[in-house]
Design a protein around this motif. Structure first.
Motif, PDB file in Angstrom:
ATOM      1  N   UNK A  20      55.911  60.995  52.573  1.00  0.00           N
ATOM      2  CA  UNK A  20      55.566  60.282  53.802  1.00  0.00           C
ATOM      3  C   UNK A  20      55.436  58.785  53.514  1.00  0.00           C
ATOM      4  N   UNK A  21      56.103  57.983  54.321  1.00  0.00           N
ATOM      5  CA  UNK A  21      55.982  56.535  54.124  1.00  0.00           C
ATOM      6  C   UNK A  21      54.880  55.997  55.034  1.00  0.00           C
ATOM      7  N   UNK A  22      53.935  55.241  54.432  1.00  0.00           N
ATOM      8  CA  UNK A  22      52.795  54.746  55.198  1.00  0.00           C
ATOM      9  C   UNK A  22      52.973  53.283  55.594  1.00  0.00           C
ATOM     10  N   UNK A  23      53.580  52.482  54.742  1.00  0.00           N
ATOM     11  CA  UNK A  23      53.791  51.073  55.061  1.00  0.00           C
ATOM     12  C   UNK A  23      55.282  50.741  54.966  1.00  0.00           C
ATOM     13  N   UNK A  24      55.733  49.917  55.919  1.00  0.00           N
ATOM     14  CA  UNK A  24      57.131  49.516  55.953  1.00  0.00           C
ATOM     15  C   UNK A  24      57.203  47.998  55.892  1.00  0.00           C
ATOM     16  N   UNK A  25      57.461  47.446  54.722  1.00  0.00           N
ATOM     17  CA  UNK A  25      57.657  46.008  54.593  1.00  0.00           C
ATOM     18  C   UNK A  25      56.533  45.162  55.164  1.00  0.00           C
ATOM     19  N   UNK A  26      55.297  45.522  54.834  1.00  0.00           N
ATOM     20  CA  UNK A  26      54.167  44.756  55.354  1.00  0.00           C
ATOM     21  C   UNK A  26      53.972  43.477  54.523  1.00  0.00           C
ATOM     22  N   UNK A  27      53.840  42.345  55.212  1.00  0.00           N
ATOM     23  CA  UNK A  27      53.559  41.080  54.534  1.00  0.00           C
ATOM     24  C   UNK A  27      52.295  40.487  55.136  1.00  0.00           C
ATOM     25  N   UNK A  28      51.528  39.812  54.272  1.00  0.00           N
ATOM     26  CA  UNK A  28      50.229  39.312  54.735  1.00  0.00           C
ATOM     27  C   UNK A  28      49.715  38.301  53.724  1.00  0.00           C
ATOM     28  N   UNK A  29      49.068  37.231  54.196  1.00  0.00           N
ATOM     29  CA  UNK A  29      48.449  36.313  53.241  1.00  0.00           C
ATOM     30  C   UNK A  29      46.991  36.098  53.623  1.00  0.00           C
ATOM     31  N   UNK A  30      46.194  35.856  52.610  1.00  0.00           N
ATOM     32  CA  UNK A  30      44.791  35.516  52.825  1.00  0.00           C
ATOM     33  C   UNK A  30      44.550  34.222  52.061  1.00  0.00           C
ATOM     34  N   UNK A  31      44.202  33.157  52.788  1.00  0.00           N
ATOM     35  CA  UNK A  31      43.970  31.872  52.137  1.00  0.00           C
ATOM     36  C   UNK A  31      42.577  31.816  51.544  1.00  0.00           C
ATOM     37  N   UNK A  32      42.343  30.782  50.725  1.00  0.00           N
ATOM     38  CA  UNK A  32      41.039  30.615  50.118  1.00  0.00           C
ATOM     39  C   UNK A  32      39.986  30.389  51.209  1.00  0.00           C
ATOM     40  N   UNK A  33      38.872  31.029  51.065  1.00  0.00           N
ATOM     41  CA  UNK A  33      37.727  30.900  51.991  1.00  0.00           C
ATOM     42  C   UNK A  33      38.047  31.339  53.408  1.00  0.00           C
ATOM     43  N   UNK A  59      52.459  50.258  45.637  1.00  0.00           N
ATOM     44  CA  UNK A  59      53.601  50.060  46.510  1.00  0.00           C
ATOM     45  C   UNK A  59      54.881  50.505  45.796  1.00  0.00           C
ATOM     46  N   UNK A  60      55.785  51.083  46.570  1.00  0.00           N
ATOM     47  CA  UNK A  60      57.064  51.477  45.976  1.00  0.00           C
ATOM     48  C   UNK A  60      58.054  50.314  46.011  1.00  0.00           C
ATOM     49  N   UNK A  61      57.730  49.326  46.862  1.00  0.00           N
ATOM     50  CA  UNK A  61      58.611  48.169  46.965  1.00  0.00           C
ATOM     51  C   UNK A  61      57.767  46.954  47.326  1.00  0.00           C
ATOM     52  N   UNK A  62      58.235  45.770  47.006  1.00  0.00           N
ATOM     53  CA  UNK A  62      57.512  44.554  47.360  1.00  0.00           C
ATOM     54  C   UNK A  62      56.508  44.166  46.295  1.00  0.00           C
ATOM     55  N   UNK A  63      55.876  42.990  46.496  1.00  0.00           N
ATOM     56  CA  UNK A  63      54.936  42.513  45.482  1.00  0.00           C
ATOM     57  C   UNK A  63      53.618  42.106  46.128  1.00  0.00           C
ATOM     58  N   UNK A  64      52.575  42.147  45.309  1.00  0.00           N
ATOM     59  CA  UNK A  64      51.263  41.656  45.720  1.00  0.00           C
ATOM     60  C   UNK A  64      50.825  40.641  44.678  1.00  0.00           C
ATOM     61  N   UNK A  65      50.433  39.451  45.116  1.00  0.00           N
ATOM     62  CA  UNK A  65      49.940  38.466  44.158  1.00  0.00           C
ATOM     63  C   UNK A  65      48.502  38.121  44.504  1.00  0.00           C
ATOM     64  N   UNK A  66      47.705  37.971  43.447  1.00  0.00           N
ATOM     65  CA  UNK A  66      46.306  37.595  43.596  1.00  0.00           C
ATOM     66  C   UNK A  66      46.147  36.282  42.847  1.00  0.00           C
ATOM     67  N   UNK A  67      45.777  35.231  43.564  1.00  0.00           N
ATOM     68  CA  UNK A  67      45.641  33.904  42.953  1.00  0.00           C
ATOM     69  C   UNK A  67      46.884  33.508  42.145  1.00  0.00           C
ATOM     70  N   UNK A  68      48.033  33.809  42.687  1.00  0.00           N
ATOM     71  CA  UNK A  68      49.266  33.379  42.059  1.00  0.00           C
ATOM     72  C   UNK A  68      49.833  34.306  41.000  1.00  0.00           C
ATOM     73  N   UNK A  69      49.047  35.303  40.578  1.00  0.00           N
ATOM     74  CA  UNK A  69      49.547  36.220  39.542  1.00  0.00           C
ATOM     75  C   UNK A  69      49.823  37.586  40.158  1.00  0.00           C
ATOM     76  N   UNK A  70      50.965  38.184  39.821  1.00  0.00           N
ATOM     77  CA  UNK A  70      51.267  39.484  40.404  1.00  0.00           C
ATOM     78  C   UNK A  70      50.296  40.562  39.908  1.00  0.00           C
ATOM     79  N   UNK A  71      49.899  41.467  40.793  1.00  0.00           N
ATOM     80  CA  UNK A  71      48.957  42.525  40.395  1.00  0.00           C
ATOM     81  C   UNK A  71      49.559  43.896  40.625  1.00  0.00           C
ATOM     82  N   UNK A  72      50.844  43.942  40.880  1.00  0.00           N
ATOM     83  CA  UNK A  72      51.470  45.244  41.123  1.00  0.00           C
ATOM     84  C   UNK A  72      51.214  46.201  39.980  1.00  0.00           C
ATOM     85  N   UNK A  73      50.790  47.409  40.324  1.00  0.00           N
ATOM     86  CA  UNK A  73      50.637  48.444  39.304  1.00  0.00           C
ATOM     87  C   UNK A  73      49.427  48.268  38.414  1.00  0.00           C
ATOM     88  N   UNK A  74      48.566  47.264  38.701  1.00  0.00           N
ATOM     89  CA  UNK A  74      47.355  47.137  37.884  1.00  0.00           C
ATOM     90  C   UNK A  74      46.298  48.120  38.363  1.00  0.00           C
TER      91      UNK A  74
END
Lengths: 242, 625
Positions: A20-33, A59-74
Motif C-alpha cells: 500500500x502506498x501512503x505518500x505520493x511525492x510529498x514535498x514540504x519545508x520547515x524554516x528555522x523558528x 521513504x521508498x523515493x525522494x529525500x529528507x534533509x535536516x539542517x542541510x544534511x540528508x537523513x534518509x534511512x537514519x
C-alpha cells in the motif's frame, strides 16, 4: 523565512506500507523558528509524513534533509540526537513508570548533563504544577489530558530546537486542547521550530505560520496559515465553516 | 516437621536459582516480546563452560564462574544477532522457532563436545550443615541462596536507577515511543539478551553446585522450570519471577521428599500446567501476556502461530502446493510396489520409518498448522501409542486389531485431556505448555516402572496379527512394510479430509484470529479439543506401528528431541500443509541413512535446516496453508 537555511526539507517522498502506498511525492519545508502544520483527514498521510522525518518509516523515493544534511534511512535515535524531540501520536507515555521517570526519559539524549537536568526538571515542575504533584504516580493512571501534558513536558526536557508533534489534541476535552496550545504558543515564543500534524485545523492554523493540507497522500493545498484559514475549500472541508 | 522445614529451606535455595532463570525469560520477553526458548541452552552452557574452566584449565571456582558468565553473555548477544534480528517483520512465531532451532544446535553441540554423559561438577562449596532448631541447611544452600538473591537485587537496582535500566524498561513498555526519545531500541534488545545470558550462566553454575553434576540435556528441563517460575509470577516482572521461582523450588523439594525424587520434575511441570489452567496471567497478574495473544480464551487479535500473517500486517502472497485426499492413495499405491522390486530389508526398514514419521509430521501439522497451537510435546502422544501396543501385545498377547485400535483411542483421549490446560493460551505460551506435556510424558514412561518397565523398556514385542484378515501375520519386513504403508495412507487420507473440510476451515479461522472466531459464534474450545484428539489419534497410530516395527519400546525414543524433530518436519513442509508434512517427514526420517557415521550431527543439521528455512522460506517447502 528566507534568511536562513530551512530546518527540514522533504523533497518528493513516496512511502509504502507493504503493497500500500501512503505518500505520493510529498514535498514540504520547515524554516528555522517556523511553525508548520500538516492538516488532513484520516488516512491522508499526515502521520506518515512526520514519521518519515523521525526515521520511523523509510521513504521508498525522494529525500529528507535536516539542517542541510540528508537523513534518509537514519535511525530515530540518530535524528533525535540532532536536537529533535517528538511528541508521538496518542501521547505514548510509559504507563508503568512514574511521572518522574517519564520526564527523565525525555532527557535521555542529555543523560550526561546531570546538573543542568536537575534545574530543568524544576522548571518543568514550575510550569506544570500538576506533574509535580503527581511525580511519583504511575503515568498510566493519569487522565488523557494529564498524559498529554506529560508528553509535552517530556519532549521539552530534551531541550530541542525542533519538535515534531503528532495530533496533540486527539481525544482531549476542549479545556485541555486549549492548555496544549498554550504550551505550544510558549514554545513558539521561545523560538522552537515546530512541525505539527493535526486534524483540529482551527487550532493548528491559529498557531502555525504556514500549513499544508494532505489528501490521499498528496499535498492538496499549501500556503500561509492566514490564507488557508480563509480559503473557502479548506474552510468547507476542515473548519466546518458555513 | 524437621524434614518439612529443611525441605522449605532447601527449596528456597533452588527456588532462587529458578528465579534467576525466570528473570532471563522475563527480561527478554519484556524487551523483545518473545519467549527465548534457548534460555535453557544458555543455562547449560554456563554450567559447562565453568566445568571446563575448572576441569581443563584448573581455574578456581570464582574465576571460572566469571569467565563463564562473560562468555555466555556474549553468546546471548550473538543469539539475538544471528537468530532474531534477521527475522524482524517475519511471522510472529518465527523468532520462537528460531530460538528453538538454536537451542537444538547448542544442546547437540554440547553432547559432541562434552559427551552426552552426566559428569561430576569439579568444584563444591563446603558441605557443612547448620541447624536452625531441628531443621538443617547446608552452606551450599546458603551460598546459592545468597548469590541468587544478590544477583536479583543487583538487577533490580540496575533497571530501577540507571539510565540504561530505565531505557530498558521504557523499551519493554513501548518500543516505538522509546525510539522517539532517542533510545536505541536495538541496543536495548541486545542488552536484554546479554543480561539473560549472564543470568542463565550464573544460574547454570549454581545448579551445577547444587546437584554436583552437569549434563548436556539439563537445559530443557531447567529452562522449562525457569519459564514455569516466570509464568507463575506473571512474566515480565522482577518480583513476580522471584516469587514464582521460590514457590516452584519449595513445591518441588517438598514433592521430592514426600512423593519420591523421581517425580520431582514431573510435579514441577504438572504445577506449570495447573497454573496455565487456573491462572494463566500468573499469581501477580499483569496483562502483558495478552500482547502475545497469550492468555484468556478471547485472546487472538494477533495470529501468533500463523506463518501466513506477519508483523508487517501485510500478507505476502504465498502459494501452497498440496495433494487432494485421493492423491495420497495414488502415492501409497506406487510405494506399495517397492517390496516387489527391492528386497533389501535395510531399504524397506528405512522406508517404514519414513512412513511413520510422515504420519507423525501430519499429526503435528494438523494441530500446529491448521489449528495453530505449536506442539513441542508430540513425542508424548507418540509414546502413549507405542506403550499401549507394547503392553497389550506383550504381556496380554492381544491381536494387532485390538492393540492398534486401543493405541489410537487411548492416545486421542490423552491428547484431549492434555489440551485442556492449553485452551486459554495461544502462541508462544501454548507451545511451552505442550513442551511441559511432552516432558511429563517422558517422565511417566521413565518412572512408571510397573507398567512401562522404566528405562529397560518393553522387549520382544510379537509380530502383528490382524484377526479381521483371518489371523494374517506380518512377520517379515516386507509384510510389515505393507501393513505400515496401508494404515499410514488411510490415516493421512482421513486427516487430509478433515483439513480440507469445513472443520479445517474453522481451525484455520481460529488460528488466524481467535477473537474473531469467537465473535462469529464458533465453539473455539470444542474445535481445539477436536484437533488435539485427531492429532493424538494419528500420533497414537504412528506409535503403535513403531512399536511393532521396532519390537522394542523404551523411553529414549520419546524425548523432547523427537518432539522438536517432528515439529521441524511439520514447519519445513509448510505448517498446515499435510502434503508438505508427509514429504518432509518422510525425507528427514530417511535422511540419517545417508549420514551414516555422522549420527550425532543429525539434530544439528535439523536445527540448521530450520534456521535457514525460517529466513529463506518461512512458509515451508510446499507452502503453509
Amino acid at each position: 523565512m528566507a534568511e536562513t537555511q530551512p530546518r527540514i526539507v522533504i523533497d518528493a517522498i513516496d512511502v509504502h506500507y507493504g503493497a500500500v502506498q501512503a505518500l505520493f511525492g510529498v514535498s514540504l519545508t520547515v524554516g528555522a523558528r517556523e511553525v508548520v502544520a500538516v492538516l488532513g483527514g484520516n488516512a491522508s498521510g499526515k502521520s506518515t509524513t512526520i514519521k518519515s522525518v523521525l526515521g520511523l518509516v523509510r521513504p521508498t523515493k525522494g529525500t529528507i534533509t535536516l539542517d542541510g544534511a540528508p537523513v534518509n534511512g537514519q535511525r530515530p535515535d540518530a535524528i533525535i540526537a540532532r536536537g529533535v524531540a517528538s511528541v508521538p501520536e496518542g501521547r505514548r507515555v510509559f504507563p508503568e513508570m512514574s511521572v518522574y521517570e517519564n520526564l527523565l526519559l525525555g532527557a535521555y539524549p542529555r543523560r550526561r548533563e546531570a546538573r543542568e537536568l536537575a534545574g530543568d526538571l524544576e522548571r518543568v515542575y514550575d510550569a506544570f504544577p500538576r506533574l509535580k504533584e503527581r511525580r511519583a504516580q504511575l503515568a498510566g493512571t493519569m487522565s488523557g489530558g494529564e498524559q498529554q501534558m506529560l508528553a509535552l513536558a517530556r519532549a521539552w526536557l530534551r531541550k530541542p530546537t525542533l519538535v515534531c508533534i503528532d495530533e496533540p489534541s486527539m481525544g482531549l476535552s476542549p479545556r485541555f486542547v486549549d492548555q496544549v496550545y498554550e504550551v505550544l504558543q510558549s514554545w513558539k515564543a521561545q523560538g522552537i521550530t515546530i512541525l505539527l500534524v493535526e486534524q483540529n485545523a482551527r487550532m493548528a492554523l491559529e498557531l502555525a505560520d504556514r500549513a499544508y493540507v494532505l489528501q490521499h497522500g498528496r499535498v492538496a493545498v499549501s500556503g500561509t496559515a492566514r490564507d488557508l484559514a480563509s480559503d473557502p475549500q479548506v474552510r468547507k472541508a476542515y473548519l466546518g465553516a458555513a | 516437621m524437621e524434614l518439612f522445614l529443611s525441605q522449605i529451606l532447601n527449596g528456597l535455595a533452588i527456588g532462587q536459582v529458578y528465579a534467576l532463570i525466570a528473570l532471563g525469560f522475563s527480561l527478554v520477553f519484556g524487551v523483545a516480546n518473545i519467549i527465548n526458548f534457548a534460555q535453557g541452552a544458555l543455562f547449560m552452557l554456563g554450567a559447562f563452560i565453568a566445568y571446563s574452566a575448572i576441569a581443563w584449565f584448573g581455574l578456581p571456582l570464582i574465576p571460572a564462574a566469571i569467565v563463564s558468565v562473560v562468555i555466555v553473555a556474549i553468546l546471548g548477544l550473538l543469539l539475538e544477532r544471528i537468530a532474531l534480528r534477521p527475522l524482524m517483520g517475519a511471522p510472529y512465531i518465527a523468532p520462537f522457532l528460531s530460538t528453538l532451532a538454536i537451542s537444538t544446535i547448542i544442546d547437540q553441540s554440547a553432547e559432541i563436545i562434552w559427551s552426552p554423559e552426566s559428569q561430576p561438577f569439579p568444584a563444591s562449596i563446603s558441605s557443612t550443615t547448620f541447624f536452625i532448631g531441628n531443621a538443617y541447611i547446608t552452606v551450599t544452600d546458603l551460598v546459592i541462596f545468597g548469590f541468587g538473591a544478590a544477583a536479583t537485587i543487583a538487577l533490580t537496582l540496575f533497571v530501577s536507577y540507571t539510565w540504561t535500566g530505565r531505557a530498558l524498561r521504557a523499551t519493554a513498555q513501548d518500543p516505538a515511543a522509546a525510539a522517539q526519545l532517542g533510545i536505541r531500541t536495538d541496543v536495548m534488545r541486545q542488552i536484554a539478551f546479554g543480561l539473560a545470558g549472564a543470568l542463565g550462566a550464573l544460574s547454570g553454575i549454581l545448579v551445577a553446585l547444587y546437584f554436583q553434576s552437569v549434563f548436556p540435556q539439563m537445559g530443557i528441563p531447567f529452562g522449562l522450570k525457569g519459564f514455569a517460575a516466570a509464568l507463575l509470577g506473571g512474566l515480565a516482572r522482577i518480583p513476580g519471577a522471584v516469587v514464582g521461582g521460590l514457590l516452584l523450588g519449595i513445591g518441588e523439594t517438598l514433592a521430592s521428599a514426600y512423593v519420591g525424587d523421581s517425580y520431582r520434575d514431573a510435579i514441577a511441570f504438572s504445577l506449570l500446567l495447573l497454573m496455565l489452567l487456573v491462572r494463566p496471567n500468573g499469581l501477580l497478574g499483569g496483562g502483558k501476556l495478552n500482547a502475545l495473544g497469550g492468555s484468556g480464551a478471547a485472546a487472538g487479535a494477533m495470529p501468533t502461530t500463523s506463518l501466513l500473517a506477519s508483523a508487517s500486517s501485510q500478507l505476502s502472497a504465498t502459494r501452497a502446493y498440496y495433494l487432494p485426499a485421493w492423491g495420497f492413495l495414488v502415492v501409497g499405491a506406487a510405494f506399495a510396489l517397492v517390496p516387489l522390486l527391492v528386497s533389501s530389508t535395510y531399504v524397506l526398514q528405512a522406508l517404514i520409518y519414513g512412513f511413520i514419521f510422515a504420519l507423525l509430521a501430519v499429526s503435528v501439522s494438523l494441530v500446529s498448522g491448521a489449528a495453530g497451537i505449536l506442539s513441542i510435546g508430540h513425542a508424548a502422544f507418540f509414546g502413549v501409542g507405542a506403550y499401549a501396543v507394547a503392553v497389550l501385545a506383550r504381556p496380554y498377547g492381544l491381536s494387532a486389531d485390538v492393540t492398534l485400535l486401543a493405541a489410537v483411542v487411548l492416545t486421542a483421549l490423552v491428547a484431549l485431556i492434555a489440551a485442556i490446560p492449553l485452551l486459554k493460551l495461544s502462541g508462544h505460551t501454548a507451545a511451552l505448555g505442550t513442551l511441559a506435556i511432552g516432558q511429563i510424558g517422558f517422565l511417566v514412561f521413565l518412572n512408571w516402572v510397573s507398567v512401562t518397565r522404566g528405562p529397560m523398556g518393553i522387549l520382544n514385542i510379537p509380530h502383528p496379527v490382524l484377526e479381521v484378515l483371518g489371523g494374517l501375520r506380518f512377520a517379515t519386513t516386507g509384510q510389515k512394510y505393507w501393513l505400515v504403508l496401508g494404515l499410514v495412507v488411510i490415516a493421512v487420507v482421513i486427516a487430509e479430509r478433515y483439513v480440507s473440510s469445513p472443520i479445517g476451515r474453522t481451525w484455520r479461522a481460529i488460528r488466524e484470529d481467535r477473537l474473531a472466531a469467537q465473535a462469529s459464534g464458533l465453539p473455539v474450545r470444542r474445535y481445539i479439543l477436536l484437533a488435539f484428539a485427531i492429532s493424538g489419534a494419528l500420533a497414537g497410530l504412528a506409535g503403535g506401528l513403531f512399536a511393532y516395527v521396532q519390537q522394542v519400546v523404551s523411553p529414549e525414543s520419546f524425548t523432547v528431541e523427537t518432539s522438536i524433530l517432528i515439529l521441524t518436519m511439520a514447519v519445513l513442509g509448510g505448517l498446515g500443509n499435510l502434503s508438505g508434512a508427509v514429504l518432509t517427514g518422510f525425507a528427514l526420517a530417511i535422511l540419517p541413512e545417508f549420514l551414516r557415521g555422522f549420527e550425532e550431527w543429525r539434530m544439528i543439521i535439523y536445527g540448521l535446516l530450520l534456521l535457514v528455512a525460517l529466513r529463506v522460506r518461512p512458509q515451508g517447502l510446499l507452502g503453509a496453508r
